[in-house]
Design a protein around this motif. Structure first.
Motif, short mmCIF file in Angstrom:
data_model
loop_
_atom_site.label_atom_id
_atom_site.label_comp_id
_atom_site.label_asym_id
_atom_site.label_seq_id
_atom_site.Cartn_x
_atom_site.Cartn_y
_atom_site.Cartn_z
N ARG A 4 0.85 -1.20 0.00
CA ARG A 4 0.00 0.00 0.00
C ARG A 4 0.89 1.25 0.00
NH1 ARG A 4 -3.16 0.34 5.11
NH2 ARG A 4 -1.22 -0.46 5.98
N ILE A 5 0.58 2.18 -0.90
CA ILE A 5 1.26 3.46 -0.95
C ILE A 5 0.25 4.50 -0.45
CG2 ILE A 5 2.50 5.12 -2.37
CD1 ILE A 5 3.85 2.40 -2.28
N GLY A 6 0.54 5.17 0.65
CA GLY A 6 -0.41 6.06 1.29
C GLY A 6 -0.65 7.35 0.54
N ALA A 57 7.27 -2.97 1.22
CA ALA A 57 6.39 -2.81 2.38
C ALA A 57 5.61 -1.51 2.23
CB ALA A 57 7.19 -2.83 3.68
N ASP A 58 4.63 -1.29 3.10
CA ASP A 58 3.71 -0.16 2.97
C ASP A 58 4.40 1.17 3.30
OD1 ASP A 58 1.89 -2.17 2.53
OD2 ASP A 58 0.87 -1.95 4.46
N ILE A 69 -1.67 3.12 9.56
CA ILE A 69 -0.84 2.16 10.30
C ILE A 69 -1.69 1.09 10.96
CG2 ILE A 69 0.71 1.92 12.30
CD1 ILE A 69 1.87 4.67 11.55
N ASP A 70 -2.87 1.47 11.43
CA ASP A 70 -3.76 0.53 12.11
C ASP A 70 -4.49 -0.41 11.15
OD1 ASP A 70 -3.12 1.59 14.58
OD2 ASP A 70 -4.83 2.96 14.62
N SER A 71 -4.52 -0.06 9.87
CA SER A 71 -5.27 -0.86 8.90
C SER A 71 -4.56 -2.18 8.61
CB SER A 71 -5.45 -0.07 7.60
OG SER A 71 -6.19 1.11 7.83
N PRO A 72 -5.32 -3.23 8.24
CA PRO A 72 -4.69 -4.52 7.94
C PRO A 72 -3.65 -4.40 6.83
CG PRO A 72 -7.09 -4.74 8.11
CD PRO A 72 -6.79 -3.28 8.13
N SER A 73 -2.57 -5.13 6.97
CA SER A 73 -1.49 -5.08 5.99
C SER A 73 -0.90 -6.47 5.81
CB SER A 73 -0.39 -4.12 6.46
OG SER A 73 0.75 -4.22 5.62
#
Length: 290
Positions: free
Chosen positions: A174-176, A189-190, A266-270
């Motif tokens: 995931r790219i924020g 990694a994210d 950060i809290d979201s599933p990864s």
């Protein structure tokens, strides 16, 4: 106009212009004001919204929708079958948003039945030459993807992100929002929202200060974001665990909506975890936020 090789009859009065060498399969839906240039191929399940332009040698296939006013340059392909050995010709989809520009030799593949079933590219996106958007990727609005960028499947790129030339994004990363991925970076990694990553393998070197300034974020808020960032990722010896530092940021800075956005990310599933912070050149890169 309708050439001898056009298989799909364009509605009279639509203003669509189809070059005689273009092939449009029966069943394709062509909007008003569409331009289809020389040697393009459009599949039977394709929907082309109003004012789209296929310049030349563009291939659009599968259950694909091209958004209003989007533009496709020569030798780009949209909605072709994914490069996934599990794919068995399921009727998965591909969607490209309004006013998006897809440059030469870009490939955007449709989704898979084992993924989310759709590859989505948002509105006002620029995808430069030779980039690849793999199956099941979700690309937000106003994203810029520079030449030769490659994405694995299931990548999520949030709104306003910038991915520089020849970066490689691992599947499920995931790219924020408004993050910056440096050129030739290998991202496995994210990347947090507003984060800036460099290197192979990519490491977090600070926040995307240029985007923040250009989009009207005030200097006091930028300083607030910098303090929160340095709490979470200190320059010197780490104080406590990452979880403990994260709780300090929640306690002291979560009232700021952009910092709260980072915390929510950060809290979201990864599936990949977070990109680690750089140590060698980290301090030098971070000084831009001072």
């Amino acid at each position: 106009m309708e050439g001898t090789e056009v298989l799909h009859k364009v509605e009279e009065g639509s203003g669509a212009v189809i070059h005689p060498t273009a092939i449009i399969a029966p069943g394709a839906r062509i909007g008003r004001g569409v331009k289809v240039g020389p040697w393009c191929s459009v599949g039977a399940n394709v929907v082309i919204d109003d004012d789209v332009e296929l310049i030349s040698h563009v291939v659009v296939d599968g259950h694909t929708r091209l958004g209003v006013g989007s533009r496709y340059y020569p030798f780009s392909t949209v909605g072709m079958a994914p490069q996934d050995l599990k794919y068995n010709d399921e009727p998965t989809r591909c969607e490209v948003g309004a006013r998006t520009v897809v440059r030469e030799h870009v490939t955007i593949h449709r989704g898979t039945a084992t993924g989310c079933g759709v590859t989505h590219v948002g509105d006002d996106v620029l995808i430069m030459a030779n980039a690849h958007v793999a199956h099941d990727c979700q690309v937000g609005n106003r994203v810029i993807i520079v030449n030769n960028v490659v994405m694995g499947g299931h990548v999520v790129v949030e709104d306003d992100a910038r991915i520089m030339g020849s970066a490689a994004i691992h599947q499920f990363v995931r790219i924020g929002h408004a993050a910056l991925v440096g050129g030739v970076a290998g991202v496995e990694a994210d990347v947090i929202p507003y984060g800036s990553v460099l290197g192979n393998r990519a490491r977090l070197v600070g926040l995307h200060w240029i985007w923040l300034r250009r989009h009207g974020v005030s200097q006091p808020e930028i300083h607030q974001m910098r303090r929160a960032f340095l709490t979470l990722y200190p320059k010197g010896p780490e104080e406590g665990t990452f979880a403990e530092r994260l709780e300090r940021v929640r306690r002291d800075y979560s009232s700021d909506p952009r910092i709260q956005e980072v915390l929510t990310f950060i809290d979201s599933p990864s599936k990949r975890g977070l990109v680690r912070v750089a140590r060698g050149d980290y301090s030098a890169a971070e000084t831009e936020g001072a």
